[in-house]
Design an enzyme around this catalytic site. Structure first.
Site, mmCIF file in Angstrom:
data_model
loop_
_atom_site.group_PDB
_atom_site.id
_atom_site.type_symbol
_atom_site.label_atom_id
_atom_site.label_comp_id
_atom_site.label_asym_id
_atom_site.label_seq_id
_atom_site.Cartn_x
_atom_site.Cartn_y
_atom_site.Cartn_z
ATOM 1 C CD GLU A 286 45.970 68.987 1.293
ATOM 2 O OE1 GLU A 286 44.750 68.994 1.491
ATOM 3 O OE2 GLU A 286 46.684 67.972 1.458
ATOM 4 C CE LYS B 171 41.701 67.112 0.515
ATOM 5 N NZ LYS B 171 42.765 67.060 1.541
ATOM 6 C CB CYS C 127 45.595 65.578 -0.374
ATOM 7 S SG CYS C 127 46.579 64.525 0.739
ATOM 8 C CB SER D 289 69.719 53.947 29.806
ATOM 9 O OG SER D 289 69.208 53.262 28.667
ATOM 10 N N GLY D 290 72.364 53.012 27.938
ATOM 11 C CA GLY D 290 73.046 51.800 27.499
ATOM 12 C C GLY D 290 72.110 50.734 26.975
ATOM 13 C CB SER E 119 68.840 55.783 25.516
ATOM 14 O OG SER E 119 69.689 54.740 25.951
#
Length: 739
Positions: free
Chosen positions: A45, A114, A175, A367-368, A372
């Protein structure tokens, strides 16, 4: 009789408004199809302009350049002796339509607009286009001069028509017309349209891969015929990832299907069909034949051209004779698990953004924690895909990565080495940070190979506080040190916002410090549940250039990390998954965590996912949500359910303003609160919800008096099965913490 045709659908990674690049990719797909002996090629499309041009569709330039690209295609020798249709915007009688344009040997055959536009999810097509409403009607369209000079045509048919070659008939859906309850493929099939082509712009969403497959199989099974589905791929400049999966289906069986997730810019899916198979199949369905006998005809545009040829027949017959239904489905329909989808879709989306933004890589505050860590793992996945593509001979990927790193001789040898080149991670500690989170961040960075730094930002925070104290002669304190809630909140937010400032400083200058050109894109790592709840600081380190996980739920991220840990043997993920989620913005208690996310929020991540789905997918306000949940959470008292719903909606209302500045993310979850495209609700609420909460109280009192005898035993089945027996935490009815 011999009526075999070789046809092709195309998956293209187009870019909105990139007319030059879009033209090259379209032409490349036509060349590949033609070299394979294809006689009919269809594409996705709006492939000429790109799908996500949005308000650019108002500009006359967009229409002009689309015609210019079509003119270049018409003039190209590559496009000779092959029937082609392409997608582009066309203005007719001062109205712009989303169209397919079919052409053959420098003649435009039909412009098909369309007829059903998409208005849900991230789609807003009626803002730019109008639907063509004149069914089975075509009118004369006067071609622009740039086209007429090539084709020697003055007018061409425009409207709801079909193309009749000498051996078959081709019709078009675009679509949404496949998804619509009144799909055009039904009426076309009844009028002997044997090949139906659908140029689509269908985007990725978690757990939705089967939808398109089911639709095309159902369409061609029920109505008979060949269904050609062409879809876009990649990030074309917006918040969605188009996930390919172009396919060719015959009488309910998928003959060939393209990949969903790939860095490949041009993919051509080819299949050979026997038109007689369509006719025999349709004729055997007697009820269909009786309907077809009285169907109204479509306007036919007759073309002196054969799609079929004897040279395709043997290949077509052999394939059909040696394929069972099970072989066809199992070999061509690959459904990825949600964990694999998270591994692949955001990674592909990131790659397109990185290579098209002309930046040198990414900067990620690490950040651990789960969020993240998930972002870092997605970047690593992207690196894996780049290395695999280059090893498979993808020259475009090699050109792109050399441009990104600024070295024309660069060849990535493995994902870890590439990750070290393009991803800088940084642990930004304060006096409130724990040793454990620092170790988790550095361990993950080491295993992924990122360029990692650990810094302490207390001096920057103290400097900012000194400015405030210089003016006010006051020094704010944390609640744990005798401060008020306002002081406590301000000090937390100062840490978070300082991390954002430092992130952008490092992103702009880290490559300069390394002697490399360009800058880095800052990555955020706030999940969809925290956005829904508003559990983040406005303009903190979640405010970034991109947020790969911004559309993904916390529980899905945890499942993804478990999958990633096994797939790539990243042992540091074990400690990350065991650790309780924490922002680490309040002082530690004897070096132990005092602040936990779920306690802070007053609700669990499981509950947030439930609230999000009911609010968005079930279109529920506070009262409706209570009425649904009181029958699902029947193991707790109605008053507690009421308190939980009220707490959620109070927090949601207070923090809705944060949705206006969400970092762009790859759309994934069906309940995303993204204000910019997907979730159009106001951002200023009366957070007391007085009328709605009174209605809840009245209903709760009624249920309590009835001693809450559940009346609907199977009510939980109305919701996702994941919502049935989830733990429910005590409610903290205090006001929201992170504003």
């Amino acid at each position: 009789m011999v009526r075999a045709a070789q046809i092709a659908v195309c998956t293209l990674n187009q870019w909105a408004m990139d007319f030059d690049g879009n033209f090259r990719r379209i032409l490349q797909s036509i060349q590949i199809a033609k070299d394979a002996g294809v006689t009919y090629r269809s594409g996705p499309e709006l492939e000429i302009s790109g799908y996500s041009c949005e308000d650019h569709f108002y500009e006359s330039d967009t229409l002009l350049h689309s015609w210019q690209v079509l003119a270049s295609l018409l003039k190209s020798s590559i496009c000779e002796d092959i029937l082609i249709d392409v997608g582009m915007p066309v203005m007719y009688k001062n109205v712009t339509y989303n169209c397919r344009v079919a052409f053959l040997n420098r003649k435009v055959l039909l412009i098909r607009p369309k007829m059903h536009l998409c208005e849900d999810g991230n789609y807003r097509e009626r803002r730019w286009f109008s639907p063509w409403t004149k069914e089975k009607t075509v009118e004369d369209y006067f071609l622009p001069k740039v086209i007429a000079e090539i084709t020697n045509q003055i007018t061409v048919p425009f409207g709801d028509g079909v193309i009749a070659t000498k051996d078959t008939c081709i019709g078009f859906e675009i679509c949404e017309e496949l998804w619509n309850p009144s799909s055009k493929h039904i009426s076309m099939s009844l009028d002997a349209v044997e090949i139906i082509s659908n140029g689509s712009g269908s985007y990725f969403e978690l757990r939705k891969a089967n939808v398109t497959v089911d639709l095309v199989k159902s369409a061609s099974f029920k109505s008979g015929g060949c269904y050609m589905f062409s879809n876009l791929r990649g990030c074309d400049g917006a918040r969605v990832y188009f996930n390919g999966g172009s396919s060719i289906t015959l009488n309910g069986k998928i003959l060939n299907r393209g990949k969903q997730f790939s860095l490949e810019e041009v993919e051509v899916v080819i299949a050979t069909i026997d038109v007689d198979d369509i006719r025999s199949y349709r004729n055997s369905i007697r009820s269909r034949s009786h309907l077809a006998a009285k169907s109204d005809p479509y306007p036919r545009i007759h073309v002196d051209f054969y799609l079929t040829s004897e040279r395709f027949y043997e290949h077509s017959l052999n394939k059909l004779l040696h394929l069972t239904d099970e072989d066809t489905d199992n070999s061509l329909i690959l459904y990825h698990s949600p964990e694999e989808e998270i591994l692949l879709a955001p990674a592909c989306w990131l790659w397109d953004y990185l290579r098209r933004s002309c930046q040198g890589g990414f900067f990620l505050p690490l950040s651990g924690g789960v969020d993240s860590a998930s972002t870092a793992c997605i970047v690593y996945s992207m690196c894996c895909m780049v290395v695999e593509s280059i090893e498979a001979g993808d020259m475009q990927a090699l050109i792109d990565i050399r441009k990104i790193v600024g070295r024309q001789d660069y060849i990535p040898t493995d994902p870890k080495q590439l990750c070290n080149t393009i991803l800088v991670t940084c642990y930004m500690a304060t006096e409130n940070s724990s040793v454990e989170t620092k170790l988790r961040a550095s361990s993950l960075a080491s295993e992924l190979g990122t360029h990692h730094e650990s810094i302490v930002i207390d001096s920057a925070i103290s400097a900012i506080l000194a400015i405030f104290s210089q003016i006010t002669k006051l020094k704010p304190n944390f609640k744990a040190k005798g401060g008020s809630p306002r002081e406590n909140l301000a000090l937390q937010n100062l840490q978070a916002r300082t991390r954002m400032v430092i992130s952008y400083l490092f992103a702009q200058l880290m490559l300069w410090a390394q002697g490399r050109p360009g800058g880095l894109l800052v990555l955020g790592s706030s999940n969809v549940d925290e956005a829904l709840r508003g559990y983040f600081t406005k303009y903190d380190c979640s405010s970034a250039d991109l947020n790969p996980i911004g559309g993904i739920a916390k529980n899905d991220l945890r499942r993804f990390l478990k999958y990633f840990r096994v797939k790539y043997n990243i042992s540091s993920i074990d400690d990350i998954l065991k650790a309780p989620p924490t922002a680490e913005l309040e002082p530690l208690d004897n070096q132990q965590l005092h602040q936990l996310d779920e306690t802070d929020m007053g609700m669990t991540y499981n509950e947030l996912g439930i609230f999000g789905r009911i609010r968005k997918q079930y279109y529920a306000g506070p009262y409706s949500m209570f009425c649904k949940l009181v029958h699902v959470w029947h193991h707790i008292h109605p008053r507690e359910v009421a308190n939980k719903v009220k707490h959620f909606y109070r927090c949601y209302a207070i923090n809705r303003h944060k949705m206006t500045i969400l970092t762009p993310s790859c759309h994934a979850e069906t309940y995303s609160p993204d204000d910019n495209r997907f979730d159009h609700r106001q951002f200023l609420y009366n957070h007391t919800w007085k009328w709605q909460f009174q209605a809840i109280d009245k209903k709760e009192l009624q249920l309590s008096k009835e001693k809450f005898t559940p009346k609907i035993k199977n009510a939980s089945e109305r919701l996702s099965s994941t919502t049935r027996f989830l733990p429910v935490s005590p409610v903290d009815t205090t006001e929201l913490k992170h504003i």
